[in-house]
Write a protein that holds these residues in place. Structure first.
Motif, PDB file in Angstrom:
ATOM      1  N   LEU A  47      -5.506   6.048   2.833  1.00  0.00           N
ATOM      2  CA  LEU A  47      -5.983   4.931   3.676  1.00  0.00           C
ATOM      3  C   LEU A  47      -6.636   5.509   5.000  1.00  0.00           C
ATOM      4  CD1 LEU A  47      -3.214   2.228   2.862  1.00  0.00           C
ATOM      5  CD2 LEU A  47      -5.523   2.179   2.086  1.00  0.00           C
ATOM      6  N   ASN A  55       0.862  -1.259   0.059  1.00  0.00           N
ATOM      7  CA  ASN A  55      -0.057  -0.057   0.019  1.00  0.00           C
ATOM      8  C   ASN A  55       0.819   1.190   0.078  1.00  0.00           C
ATOM      9  OD1 ASN A  55      -2.998  -0.882   0.455  1.00  0.00           O
ATOM     10  ND2 ASN A  55      -1.933  -2.238   1.640  1.00  0.00           N
ATOM     11  N   ASP A  74      -9.589   0.316   3.619  1.00  0.00           N
ATOM     12  CA  ASP A  74      -9.689   0.524   2.398  1.00  0.00           C
ATOM     13  C   ASP A  74     -11.209   0.717   1.935  1.00  0.00           C
ATOM     14  OD1 ASP A  74      -9.186  -2.620   0.925  1.00  0.00           O
ATOM     15  OD2 ASP A  74     -10.386  -2.008   2.764  1.00  0.00           O
TER      16      ASP A  74
END
Lengths: 129, 313
Positions: free
Chosen positions: B210, B6, B234
């Protein structure tokens, strides 16, 4: 010269917007301008905007912190007030006869020697973060 | 792997290591003043000891409508139980005192909620909200609690600094006696939205791009779109902001009080200030700056590096 004229116009504009309506915050005057009146069955709230752009609702309630409860009782008679509740030590929620009197009475109380501070029981928006 | 997948900076966390296996906030009472709480959530079972709604004057603090979520999300970060379900909060064994406000609330009602927190014995009060214009009376009450609460040790009141990328100004978070918390992001930098100012104390992850995984009201209520009982990091409706950062710090303080209940508010502030990571690209003068405060909270620094004793002074 042009700069002076612009400053004068701005100053007059601010006076016109906030006029003579103010409240005390930290012993300093803060300007208020009336926004709108909301009348409901059991509540009556006038909304103002202060000079920082914050919307404040004002009702017939005000908050006062006193140095001496005995002198507070004198002021209750002077301004036709009643005690709604004691919020904490020497801190009281008071009720006026009319919401249109709240700001003026709070300011007059704030100017008394035995009152530490007084201001309307403002209604404000709590913004979640 | 989660971080690399991520594109999250490897240091964009509060350095928990395995400390949450030892520290749980047991014995500590945390009050949360917020918009409502799903008291039936599976991941809060047994946590709530008191609740009060300032509007109805009852103990029913459920969200006012089906889209309400904020207070549940905040509470989850602090207190979600360590069980086989869902998530674990920072202080998974704290006792929760939930105090429900209303969006447009009077100063006297605000004071009433702080009075209730005091009455119910709160050690810490989390406030993930603000007005940008604290009145004299409300400020007076907050300062009084911060100095005289907890039998003179001082109640620790934590405020989110706000999400408008502006100076904290006249906000509640700018009261010197409260702990004002800003947000960092996935790059371990100040989140672009995080308010700043000379009274900012500390920062903690708040999310951007996020979110923070936390609780959502169960079933169809709340805002989650991926899981019915949790807001996942998410989720398109992720939980982001200084509202998430403040309860992280409130949870950390609960762990500190578990270690030493005699710590005063001032001692807690000093420990937090001295153990925080000096992150970011802004110079620190006398250990702080207006954008990161004293830096980002670091749990390992507080508990394992032993730079600062927990012994009573």
């Amino acid at each position: 010269m042009k700069k002076t004229v612009i400053i004068c116009i701005l100053f007059v504009s601010v006076l016109q917007v906030f006029g003579n309506t103010y409240y005390y915050k930290n012993n300093k005057k803060v300007g208020l301008s009336l926004k709108k009146v909301v009348s409901r069955a059991t509540t009556n709230i006038d909304y103002y905007v202060n000079e920082y752009g914050i919307e404040l609702g004002i009702t017939d309630k005000l908050i006062v912190k006193t140095k001496n409860k005995k002198t507070l009782i004198i002021y209750l008679d002077e301004f036709n007030l009643s005690i709604e509740k004691e919020l904490s030590k020497d801190l009281y929620l008071l009720k006026t006869m009319d919401k249109n009197l709240t700001i003026n009475i709070a300011n007059k109380l704030n100017e008394k020697n035995t009152i530490l501070y007084a201001h309307p029981d403002f209604i404000k928006k709590r913004m979640m973060r | 792997m989660f971080y690399s997948q991520n594109a999250i900076n490897e240091n964009a966390h509060i350095n928990v290591k395995n400390l949450l296996q030892t520290y749980t906030g047991e014995g500590v009472r945390v009050a949360i003043i917020d918009d409502g709480l799903d008291t039936q959530h599976e991941d809060l079972k047994g946590s709530i000891i008191h609740s009060y709604d300032v509007t109805t004057k009852t103990s029913d603090v459920s969200h006012s409508d089906s889209s309400g979520y904020h207070g549940t999300a905040v509470t989850g970060i602090i207190a979600a139980r360590k069980n086989l379900k869902g998530i674990q909060g920072i202080a998974s064994e704290v006792k929760v005192i939930f105090l429900k406000y209303k969006e447009k609330m009077s100063d006297s009602q605000t004071i009433e909620l702080f009075n209730k927190a005091e009455e119910f014995g709160a050690d810490i009060i989390n406030c993930s909200w603000g007005t940008y214009d604290v009145s004299d009376a409300v400020k007076d009450k907050i300062v009084d609690l911060s100095i005289n609460g907890r039998n003179g040790k001082g109640t620790i009141i934590v405020f989110a600094s706000g999400n408008d990328d502006i100076d904290m100004g006249n906000d509640e978070s700018a009261i010197p006696e409260v702990i004002a918390v800003g947000a960092t992001d996935k790059d371990n930098l100040r989140a672009y939205y995080s308010n700043y100012g000379k009274f900012l104390d500390i920062v903690a992850p708040g999310g951007y791009y996020l979110g923070i995984t936390t609780l959502d009201p169960i079933g169809e209520d709340g805002i989650s779109s991926k899981d019915i009982n949790y807001i996942l990091y998410d989720d398109s409706n992720y939980f982001v902001g200084t509202s998430a950062s403040a309860p992280i710090v409130s949870g950390v303080i609960a762990l500190m009080l578990q270690e030493n209940a005699a710590l005063t508010r001032v001692e807690i502030e000093n420990i937090l200030h001295k153990t925080s990571d000096k992150v970011g690209n802004v110079m620190y003068l006398d250990e702080r700056n207006d954008y990161y405060g004293y830096g980002k909270v670091n749990l390992t620094n507080i508990f394992l590096n032993k730079r600062y004793s927990f012994a009573p002074s």
